[in-house]
Design a protein around this motif. Structure first.
Motif, mmCIF file in Angstrom:
data_model
loop_
_atom_site.group_PDB
_atom_site.id
_atom_site.type_symbol
_atom_site.label_atom_id
_atom_site.label_comp_id
_atom_site.label_asym_id
_atom_site.label_seq_id
_atom_site.Cartn_x
_atom_site.Cartn_y
_atom_site.Cartn_z
ATOM 1 N N PHE A 88 5.596 -14.608 34.411
ATOM 2 C CA PHE A 88 5.471 -13.638 35.508
ATOM 3 C C PHE A 88 4.214 -12.790 35.351
ATOM 4 O O PHE A 88 3.595 -12.412 36.347
ATOM 5 C CB PHE A 88 6.688 -12.709 35.583
ATOM 6 N N ASP A 89 3.844 -12.470 34.129
ATOM 7 C CA ASP A 89 2.627 -11.694 33.909
ATOM 8 C C ASP A 89 1.407 -12.414 34.475
ATOM 9 O O ASP A 89 0.471 -11.786 34.972
ATOM 10 C CB ASP A 89 2.404 -11.431 32.411
ATOM 11 N N LYS A 90 1.417 -13.750 34.418
ATOM 12 C CA LYS A 90 0.297 -14.551 34.920
ATOM 13 C C LYS A 90 0.490 -14.971 36.376
ATOM 14 O O LYS A 90 -0.474 -15.185 37.097
ATOM 15 C CB LYS A 90 0.131 -15.806 34.055
ATOM 16 N N LYS A 91 1.756 -15.141 36.784
ATOM 17 C CA LYS A 91 2.081 -15.617 38.135
ATOM 18 C C LYS A 91 3.126 -14.688 38.737
ATOM 19 O O LYS A 91 4.326 -14.976 38.690
ATOM 20 C CB LYS A 91 2.646 -17.038 38.080
ATOM 21 N N PRO A 92 2.713 -13.572 39.318
ATOM 22 C CA PRO A 92 3.678 -12.565 39.792
ATOM 23 C C PRO A 92 4.568 -13.021 40.950
ATOM 24 O O PRO A 92 5.536 -12.333 41.267
ATOM 25 C CB PRO A 92 2.803 -11.381 40.184
ATOM 26 N N ASP A 93 4.273 -14.170 41.554
ATOM 27 C CA ASP A 93 5.109 -14.663 42.654
ATOM 28 C C ASP A 93 6.025 -15.807 42.224
ATOM 29 O O ASP A 93 6.629 -16.479 43.054
ATOM 30 C CB ASP A 93 4.234 -15.133 43.824
ATOM 31 N N ALA A 94 6.144 -16.036 40.928
ATOM 32 C CA ALA A 94 6.970 -17.134 40.422
ATOM 33 C C ALA A 94 8.446 -16.892 40.718
ATOM 34 O O ALA A 94 8.934 -15.767 40.662
ATOM 35 C CB ALA A 94 6.757 -17.306 38.926
ATOM 36 N N ILE A 95 9.126 -17.963 41.053
ATOM 37 C CA ILE A 95 10.581 -17.958 41.245
ATOM 38 C C ILE A 95 11.153 -18.799 40.111
ATOM 39 O O ILE A 95 10.680 -19.908 39.864
ATOM 40 C CB ILE A 95 10.952 -18.581 42.608
#
Length: 191
Positions: A93-100
């Motif tokens: 999430f730190d790298k990809k804030p839109d991850a599900i």
């Protein structure tokens, strides 16, 4: 409760694979050892629409088709494995804030024999992850349960999952096909 200090140490992925025939865009495999000296792998599978599924299994079952069906009887060990999965998710999430992120509660023979409506893994993952998400400091999450297919998602609160649900359902139905979707529902008793 989730606390990164209870998670096992994980570093960079030990293996990365590109697109696969089952729709994965990428998959990443991580390795860690438990206090009881057992080695586990966490596999993070990335799909379109920024969806990631987290799976884990004991390394000794790597070649087994039932590797995701292994029940972990030690509650403390299981809690630390889930904490490790959540720690990894937070790093992503730190790298990809839109991850599900999703967890699928794999069916096993005990679930089928007891004619359960949802798998034991689904019930445990849901309870463990919901109670732990409240303690993640860097991100705020919402969660969505899809008990019909034993799947649980947690997503950043700025994403409207309900708006994406139809798209994601159609996407995975297309990838999995009719037979693959059937496996997500209550399997038939054999025999």
């Amino acid at each position: 409760m989730f606390d990164p200090k209870f998670a096992y140490h994980i570093s960079s992925p030990i293996e990365k694979k590109g697109p696969s025939s089952d729709g994965e865009l990428n998959s990443y495999k991580y390795k860690f050892k438990t206090l009881s000296k057992k080695t586990y792998f966490i596999k993070v599978c990335e799909y379109e629409h920024n969806v990631h599924f987290i799976k884990f299994y004991p390394s000794r079952m790597e070649l087994s088709p039932n590797k995701y069906k292994k029940r972990i009887g030690n509650v403390r060990e299981f809690t630390r494995i889930i904490s490790t999965c959540l720690k990894l998710a937070v790093q992503i999430f730190d790298k990809k804030p839109d991850a599900i992120f999703g967890f699928f509660g794999q069916w096993d023979d005990k679930d089928i024999a007891s004619e359960a409506k949802v798998s034991q893994r689904y019930r445990i993952y849901t309870r463990a992850i919901i109670s732990n998400l409240e303690n993640v400091q860097r991100h705020k999450f919402n969660y969505y349960k899809l008990p019909l297919i034993n799947t649980f998602f947690f997503i950043p609160e700025h994403i409207d999952f309900k708006a994406k649900e139809g798209t994601l359902t159609a996407y995975f139905a297309n990838i999995l096909g009719e037979e693959g979707l059937k496996e997500l529902f209550i399997p038939n008793k054999q025999g």
